[in-house]
Scaffold this motif. Structure first.
Motif, mmCIF file in Angstrom:
data_model
loop_
_atom_site.group_PDB
_atom_site.id
_atom_site.type_symbol
_atom_site.label_atom_id
_atom_site.label_comp_id
_atom_site.label_asym_id
_atom_site.label_seq_id
_atom_site.Cartn_x
_atom_site.Cartn_y
_atom_site.Cartn_z
ATOM 1 N N ASN A 84 17.723 0.025 5.300
ATOM 2 C CA ASN A 84 17.321 0.959 6.353
ATOM 3 C C ASN A 84 17.510 2.412 5.928
ATOM 4 O O ASN A 84 16.638 3.252 6.143
ATOM 5 C CB ASN A 84 18.103 0.688 7.639
ATOM 6 C CG ASN A 84 17.734 -0.626 8.273
ATOM 7 O OD1 ASN A 84 16.669 -1.173 8.023
ATOM 8 N ND2 ASN A 84 18.613 -1.143 9.097
ATOM 9 N N VAL A 85 18.658 2.708 5.324
ATOM 10 C CA VAL A 85 18.940 4.089 4.893
ATOM 11 C C VAL A 85 17.958 4.499 3.791
ATOM 12 O O VAL A 85 17.399 5.599 3.817
ATOM 13 C CB VAL A 85 20.409 4.222 4.422
ATOM 14 C CG1 VAL A 85 20.646 5.561 3.745
ATOM 15 C CG2 VAL A 85 21.353 4.052 5.611
ATOM 16 N N ALA A 86 17.731 3.616 2.828
ATOM 17 C CA ALA A 86 16.826 3.927 1.719
ATOM 18 C C ALA A 86 15.399 4.158 2.208
ATOM 19 O O ALA A 86 14.714 5.071 1.735
ATOM 20 C CB ALA A 86 16.858 2.805 0.682
ATOM 21 N N ALA A 87 14.948 3.350 3.155
ATOM 22 C CA ALA A 87 13.591 3.526 3.693
ATOM 23 C C ALA A 87 13.456 4.894 4.365
ATOM 24 O O ALA A 87 12.445 5.580 4.192
ATOM 25 C CB ALA A 87 13.259 2.406 4.674
ATOM 26 N N GLY A 88 14.476 5.304 5.110
ATOM 27 C CA GLY A 88 14.440 6.616 5.761
ATOM 28 C C GLY A 88 14.429 7.760 4.761
ATOM 29 O O GLY A 88 13.676 8.731 4.908
ATOM 30 N N GLU A 89 15.254 7.655 3.705
ATOM 31 C CA GLU A 89 15.284 8.702 2.679
ATOM 32 C C GLU A 89 13.956 8.774 1.932
ATOM 33 O O GLU A 89 13.444 9.861 1.659
ATOM 34 C CB GLU A 89 16.427 8.441 1.698
ATOM 35 C CG GLU A 89 17.795 8.671 2.291
ATOM 36 C CD GLU A 89 18.923 8.264 1.352
ATOM 37 O OE1 GLU A 89 18.638 7.806 0.221
ATOM 38 O OE2 GLU A 89 20.088 8.407 1.757
ATOM 39 N N SER A 90 13.390 7.625 1.619
ATOM 40 C CA SER A 90 12.104 7.605 0.920
ATOM 41 C C SER A 90 10.999 8.163 1.804
ATOM 42 O O SER A 90 10.094 8.842 1.314
ATOM 43 C CB SER A 90 11.764 6.179 0.474
ATOM 44 O OG SER A 90 12.638 5.780 -0.559
ATOM 45 N N LEU A 91 11.077 7.892 3.072
ATOM 46 C CA LEU A 91 10.080 8.437 3.993
ATOM 47 C C LEU A 91 10.154 9.963 4.031
ATOM 48 O O LEU A 91 9.125 10.633 4.055
ATOM 49 C CB LEU A 91 10.273 7.863 5.392
ATOM 50 C CG LEU A 91 9.275 8.354 6.421
ATOM 51 C CD1 LEU A 91 7.856 7.974 6.033
ATOM 52 C CD2 LEU A 91 9.600 7.793 7.774
ATOM 53 N N ARG A 92 11.367 10.514 4.008
ATOM 54 C CA ARG A 92 11.498 11.976 3.978
ATOM 55 C C ARG A 92 10.884 12.553 2.705
ATOM 56 O O ARG A 92 10.176 13.564 2.753
ATOM 57 C CB ARG A 92 12.969 12.379 4.116
ATOM 58 C CG ARG A 92 13.464 12.315 5.554
ATOM 59 C CD ARG A 92 14.860 12.894 5.723
ATOM 60 N NE ARG A 92 15.913 12.043 5.188
ATOM 61 C CZ ARG A 92 16.339 10.919 5.757
ATOM 62 N NH1 ARG A 92 15.794 10.500 6.887
ATOM 63 N NH2 ARG A 92 17.313 10.214 5.211
ATOM 64 N N ASP A 93 11.123 11.908 1.569
ATOM 65 C CA ASP A 93 10.501 12.366 0.329
ATOM 66 C C ASP A 93 8.976 12.240 0.403
ATOM 67 O O ASP A 93 8.246 13.146 -0.004
ATOM 68 C CB ASP A 93 11.015 11.562 -0.873
ATOM 69 C CG ASP A 93 12.335 12.073 -1.406
ATOM 70 O OD1 ASP A 93 12.730 13.206 -1.054
ATOM 71 O OD2 ASP A 93 12.973 11.345 -2.187
ATOM 72 N N ALA A 94 8.512 11.113 0.910
ATOM 73 C CA ALA A 94 7.066 10.898 1.020
ATOM 74 C C ALA A 94 6.429 11.934 1.940
ATOM 75 O O ALA A 94 5.349 12.455 1.641
ATOM 76 C CB ALA A 94 6.781 9.488 1.537
ATOM 77 N N SER A 95 7.094 12.256 3.035
ATOM 78 C CA SER A 95 6.564 13.265 3.958
ATOM 79 C C SER A 95 6.405 14.609 3.260
ATOM 80 O O SER A 95 5.398 15.300 3.456
ATOM 81 C CB SER A 95 7.486 13.425 5.166
ATOM 82 O OG SER A 95 7.510 12.245 5.915
ATOM 83 N N ALA A 96 7.372 14.972 2.447
ATOM 84 C CA ALA A 96 7.272 16.226 1.702
ATOM 85 C C ALA A 96 6.112 16.175 0.713
ATOM 86 O O ALA A 96 5.384 17.167 0.551
ATOM 87 C CB ALA A 96 8.582 16.507 0.974
ATOM 88 N N LEU A 97 5.908 15.050 0.067
ATOM 89 C CA LEU A 97 4.815 14.916 -0.895
ATOM 90 C C LEU A 97 3.446 14.926 -0.216
ATOM 91 O O LEU A 97 2.469 15.393 -0.794
ATOM 92 C CB LEU A 97 4.982 13.635 -1.721
ATOM 93 C CG LEU A 97 6.162 13.638 -2.689
ATOM 94 C CD1 LEU A 97 6.364 12.249 -3.289
ATOM 95 C CD2 LEU A 97 5.973 14.678 -3.780
ATOM 96 N N HIS A 98 3.377 14.419 0.992
ATOM 97 C CA HIS A 98 2.111 14.405 1.737
ATOM 98 C C HIS A 98 1.825 15.753 2.395
ATOM 99 O O HIS A 98 0.712 15.984 2.847
ATOM 100 C CB HIS A 98 2.137 13.302 2.800
ATOM 101 C CG HIS A 98 1.973 11.933 2.238
ATOM 102 N ND1 HIS A 98 0.806 11.221 2.325
ATOM 103 C CD2 HIS A 98 2.837 11.142 1.558
ATOM 104 C CE1 HIS A 98 0.954 10.050 1.743
ATOM 105 N NE2 HIS A 98 2.183 9.975 1.265
ATOM 106 N N GLY A 99 2.846 16.598 2.456
ATOM 107 C CA GLY A 99 2.663 17.940 3.013
ATOM 108 C C GLY A 99 2.211 17.903 4.467
ATOM 109 O O GLY A 99 2.682 17.088 5.257
ATOM 110 N N GLY A 100 1.290 18.773 4.806
ATOM 111 C CA GLY A 100 0.806 18.885 6.175
ATOM 112 C C GLY A 100 0.123 17.634 6.703
ATOM 113 O O GLY A 100 0.073 17.408 7.904
#
Length: 161
Positions: A84-100
């Protein structure tokens, strides 16, 4: 398992997005390169992959113990917590990579954000899971749910014949 599936989807969507998106680069911005070709982007993508592989390994190891008929509550709890923690951290990274794009309601990452937020609740708060792990660390383990599950689901040898 749900967190792993969502985590895998975050990785797949991010990889697909970065391979398709182009950004101006080179001398005088005359050429374009895929976002996935930039070293800093690859570094972040590598972090997502590392977290996903770790979460998968913990889940498979815990399930292997359960399938082998061995009590494994701590391993199951650890797998849920890390997953669960890893999925949340990866999602934050992915959100930054996807930008707007990650803020658009019709974008897959936005949908995954909502889904991942809901995964942790059925597994219990992270603090409860950490408390269960601390019980194992100090030798104050409770009755093993996994041992009870194994006992209820395993047929005695005489009954199988």
């Amino acid at each position: 398992a749900t967190a792993l599936g969502l985590h895998r989807r975050v990785m797949d969507e991010t990889r697909r997005f970065l391979a398709a998106r182009r950004r101006k680069a080179g001398k005088h911005l005359a050429e374009t390169r895929r976002l996935s070709q930039h070293p800093i982007v690859r570094h972040r993508l590598g972090e997502i992959e590392s977290r996903l592989m770790t979460a998968e390994r913990l889940a498979y190891d815990a399930v292997h113990l359960l399938d082998a008929g061995r009590p494994c509550d701590a391993e199951l709890v650890q797998s849920k917590l890390v997953g669960n923690v890893a999925a949340g951290e990866s999602l934050r990274d992915a959100s930054a990579l996807h930008g707007g794009y990650a803020a658009r309601t019709d974008h897959p990452i936005t949908r995954l954000m909502r889904d991942i937020q809901l995964v942790g609740a059925p597994a219990g708060p992270d603090d409860v899971q950490r408390y269960r792990l601390s019980e194992k660390a100090v030798g104050a383990d409770r009755i093993q749910w996994s041992a009870d599950f194994i006992r209820r689901t395993t047929k005695p040898l005489a009954a199988a014949v």
